[in-house]
Design an enzyme around this catalytic site. Structure first.
Site, short mmCIF file in Angstrom:
data_model
loop_
_atom_site.label_atom_id
_atom_site.label_comp_id
_atom_site.label_asym_id
_atom_site.label_seq_id
_atom_site.Cartn_x
_atom_site.Cartn_y
_atom_site.Cartn_z
N ARG A 83 1.26 7.81 -3.24
CA ARG A 83 1.42 8.57 -1.99
C ARG A 83 2.42 9.70 -2.23
NH1 ARG A 83 0.38 4.47 2.54
NH2 ARG A 83 -1.44 3.48 1.58
N GLU A 105 4.64 11.01 -0.85
CA GLU A 105 5.45 10.61 0.29
C GLU A 105 6.76 11.39 0.24
OE1 GLU A 105 5.62 8.54 3.45
OE2 GLU A 105 4.54 7.17 2.09
N ARG A 124 12.52 2.13 1.84
CA ARG A 124 11.30 1.31 1.81
C ARG A 124 10.05 2.11 1.42
NH1 ARG A 124 12.18 3.11 6.67
NH2 ARG A 124 10.44 3.55 8.06
N HIS A 125 10.23 3.35 0.98
CA HIS A 125 9.09 4.16 0.53
C HIS A 125 9.19 4.55 -0.94
CE1 HIS A 125 8.62 4.91 4.93
NE2 HIS A 125 7.35 4.86 4.60
N GLU A 182 7.25 -2.64 8.46
CA GLU A 182 5.82 -2.95 8.38
C GLU A 182 5.52 -3.44 6.97
OE1 GLU A 182 2.98 0.37 9.11
OE2 GLU A 182 1.89 -0.60 7.48
N SER A 211 -0.96 -3.63 7.00
CA SER A 211 -1.78 -3.19 8.13
C SER A 211 -3.23 -3.43 7.79
CB SER A 211 -1.50 -1.72 8.47
OG SER A 211 -1.93 -0.91 7.44
P1 ATP Z 1 4.75 3.23 6.68
O1 ATP Z 1 4.36 3.52 8.12
O2 ATP Z 1 5.80 2.20 6.55
O3 ATP Z 1 4.99 4.47 5.88
P2 ATP Z 1 1.91 3.12 6.18
O4 ATP Z 1 1.45 2.96 7.58
O5 ATP Z 1 1.77 4.42 5.50
O6 ATP Z 1 3.43 2.57 6.03
P3 ATP Z 1 -0.30 1.67 5.08
O7 ATP Z 1 -1.02 2.89 4.67
O8 ATP Z 1 -0.81 0.92 6.24
O9 ATP Z 1 1.24 2.00 5.29
O10 ATP Z 1 -0.15 0.73 3.79
C1 ATP Z 1 -0.18 -0.68 3.83
C2 ATP Z 1 1.10 -1.28 3.31
O11 ATP Z 1 1.50 -0.70 2.08
C3 ATP Z 1 2.32 -1.06 4.22
O12 ATP Z 1 2.37 -2.00 5.23
C4 ATP Z 1 3.47 -1.23 3.24
O13 ATP Z 1 3.74 -2.59 2.99
C5 ATP Z 1 2.92 -0.62 1.98
N1 ATP Z 1 3.35 0.77 1.83
C6 ATP Z 1 2.83 1.86 2.44
N2 ATP Z 1 3.42 2.98 2.05
C7 ATP Z 1 4.36 2.62 1.13
C8 ATP Z 1 5.27 3.35 0.34
N3 ATP Z 1 5.35 4.67 0.40
N4 ATP Z 1 6.08 2.65 -0.50
C9 ATP Z 1 6.00 1.31 -0.56
N5 ATP Z 1 5.13 0.57 0.14
C10 ATP Z 1 4.32 1.21 1.00
#
Ligand code: ATP
Length: 441
Positions: free
Chosen positions: A223, A225, A231-232, A364, A367
């Site tokens: 990602r 990101e 946590r990311h 989270e 999902s």
């Molecule tokens: P967040 O809202 O916390 O950024 P997201 O809605 O983008 O998460 P999803 O796309 O639903 O997350 O991804 C499913 C799972 O993957 C999340 O619940 C989380 O545990 C994990 N996850 C998502 N993005 C990240 C990240 N950048 N780093 C670490 N773990 C992640």
């Protein structure tokens, strides 16, 4: 002793450090590993030898030991790589009631001094200093514990899926089109074309339910990101499942049973590691609480936080919610417009979706939801989210091959391991973390 390969043949390790116990009193053993600590009490020198299993005390009583060994022991420094041949001695005062008296030592490699980190962890270092010298940092007992717990969690996850009839899959990580539009994707130069690193196995895992019905993948996800939080990451491991002839509630049960199983196994198999980390893992009861999005909005309102219906829940609001609902809970019945296009709207109330999030305190961790299995509806939802169905041609054609109703979810492995180890920064549970600013080592 000089170090050559012939010598090494007869220097084969006989025991790991943790196998050295008082019952071996008087026995000759060969140990290999690294010097973790050195203590000199004048007439006696203690070396703590570390290998992958733990540590053992090597004791050099200077007046009883030959001069050459004493001299070698004097020259040893932290993190030097050595093999030691010696005699086991029962010794109440030593850790675990046992020590090894060396008869000969070979130095396989010296570590350059001074080391950039204190490998005993007694002098704490900043996380960036630690990550820059990560290999040395991982030697520390706490890190060994974290990665053993991570290993055991993965072992438990695979056991659970196998027992429950899921098959492990690996989907491509170099892809031509985005799963959910172009945001957050890393482009890669792919010969004459542009490709992307996969942000999720979503579309492939959905397609594969036609062939295998119950699939899971544990694999890297990328990602782009920008958010620099604890946590990311930009690269993380996602645990994904997809199941045919299932709806959200079915796979929510898979998620809660999996989490309960993982907590139980880690508690049983990682007692020593949890002690090192001074962490307790509570085995959750199932079923987890299920809160609807509307209930969450109203609880937040009572707490003085306004979230308008149809908006995502901001991080600060989650922090408040986490205090009201410690440990695991689901949030269900999300507005359709804030969920991805492939999440199924409710038949009788299409503004609400069959998507869910699984929360751990305020974070989270998963999902998922029931997916759309009707091609026309899927195309309609793509258009509503300004995606071009043309770029999903290969995905959409699969919906002509008898796509069953299906549901699934994704759990972030690192967030799960944070929960299991009690660490607060996600970087601690990744060997070589990648984030907005860190690409090395
Ligand atoms: P967040 O809202 O916390 O950024 P997201 O809605 O983008 O998460 P999803 O796309 O639903 O997350 O991804 C499913 C799972 O993957 C999340 O619940 C989380 O545990 C994990 N996850 C998502 N993005 C990240 C990240 N950048 N780093 C670490 N773990 C992640």
């Amino acid at each position: 002793m000089s170090m050559n390969l012939h010598a090494l043949q007869s220097w084969k390790r006989t025991h790991y450090t943790m196998e050295i116990n008082p019952e071996l009193d008087g026995k000759e053993v060969v140990l290999s590993g690294w010097i973790k600590e050195i203590r000199d009490l004048g007439g006696i020198k203690f070396l703590i030898l570390r290998d992958k299993e733990g540590t053992v005390q090597i004791t050099v009583p200077k007046d009883e030991t030959n001069e050459q060994i004493v001299k070698m022991a004097e020259d040893l420094q932290r993190q030097d790589c050595v093999s030691i041949r010696g005699i086991v001695r029962r010794m109440e005062k030593a850790p675990r009631g046992v020590e090894v008296i060396p008869k000969s030592i070979i130095v396989l490699n010296r570590a350059k001094q001074p080391l950039p980190l204190d490998i005993t962890g007694r002098t704490p270092a900043d996380i960036d200093v630690r990550l820059d010298a990560r290999i040395l940092d991982l030697v520390r007992e706490e890190n060994q514990a974290i990665f053993r717990i991570r290993h055991t969690a993965l072992e438990a996850i695979r056991e659970f899926f196998s027992k429950n009839g899921f098959i492990e899959i690996h989907t491509p990580k170099i892809i031509a089109t985005a799963t959910e539009g172009g945001a957050n994707l890393f482009p890669v130069a792919y010969f004459e074309r542009e490709a992307f690193l996969a942000q999720s196995p979503q579309l492939y895992k959905e397609q594969l339910v036609i062939d295998f019905e119950k699939v899971y993948e544990i694999g890297p996800t990328f990602r782009a990101e920008k958010s620099h939080t604890r946590r990311h990451l930009t690269e993380f491991i996602s645990i994904d499942i997809e199941e045919a002839f299932a709806a959200a509630e079915d796979v929510m049960q898979v998620a809660e049973n999996l989490l309960q199983y993982v907590c139980k196994v880690v508690n049983e198999r990682c007692r020593r590691e949890l002690e090192i980390l001074k962490h307790k893992v509570e085995v959750p009861n199932v079923p987890f609480k299920r809160l609807t999005y509307d209930e969450v909005i109203s609880e937040l309102k009572d707490a003085g936080i306004k979230v308008s219906w149809g908006e995502d829940i901001p991080t600060e609001a989650y922090r408040t919610l986490g205090k009201m609902h410690p440990y695991f809970y689901f949030i269900v019945d999300w507005p359709t417009n804030i969920k991805p296009f492939y999440i199924k709207p409710k038949d009788d109330k299409p503004e609400i979706s069959e998507g869910f999030d699984l929360m751990w305190h305020w974070i989270e961790i998963a999902s998922g939801g029931t997916r759309i299995h009707n091609k026309e509806l899927l195309i309609k939802r793509m258009k509503e989210q300004n995606l071009n169905p043309e770029s999903f041609k290969y995905h959409l054609q699969v919906f002509d091959y008898g796509m069953p109703p299906h549901a699934g979810w994704a759990i972030g492995l690192e967030r799960l391991v944070m929960m299991l180890t009690g660490v607060r920064n996600i970087r601690e549970v990744v060997l070589f973390p990648r984030d907005r600013f860190r690409l090395v080592p």
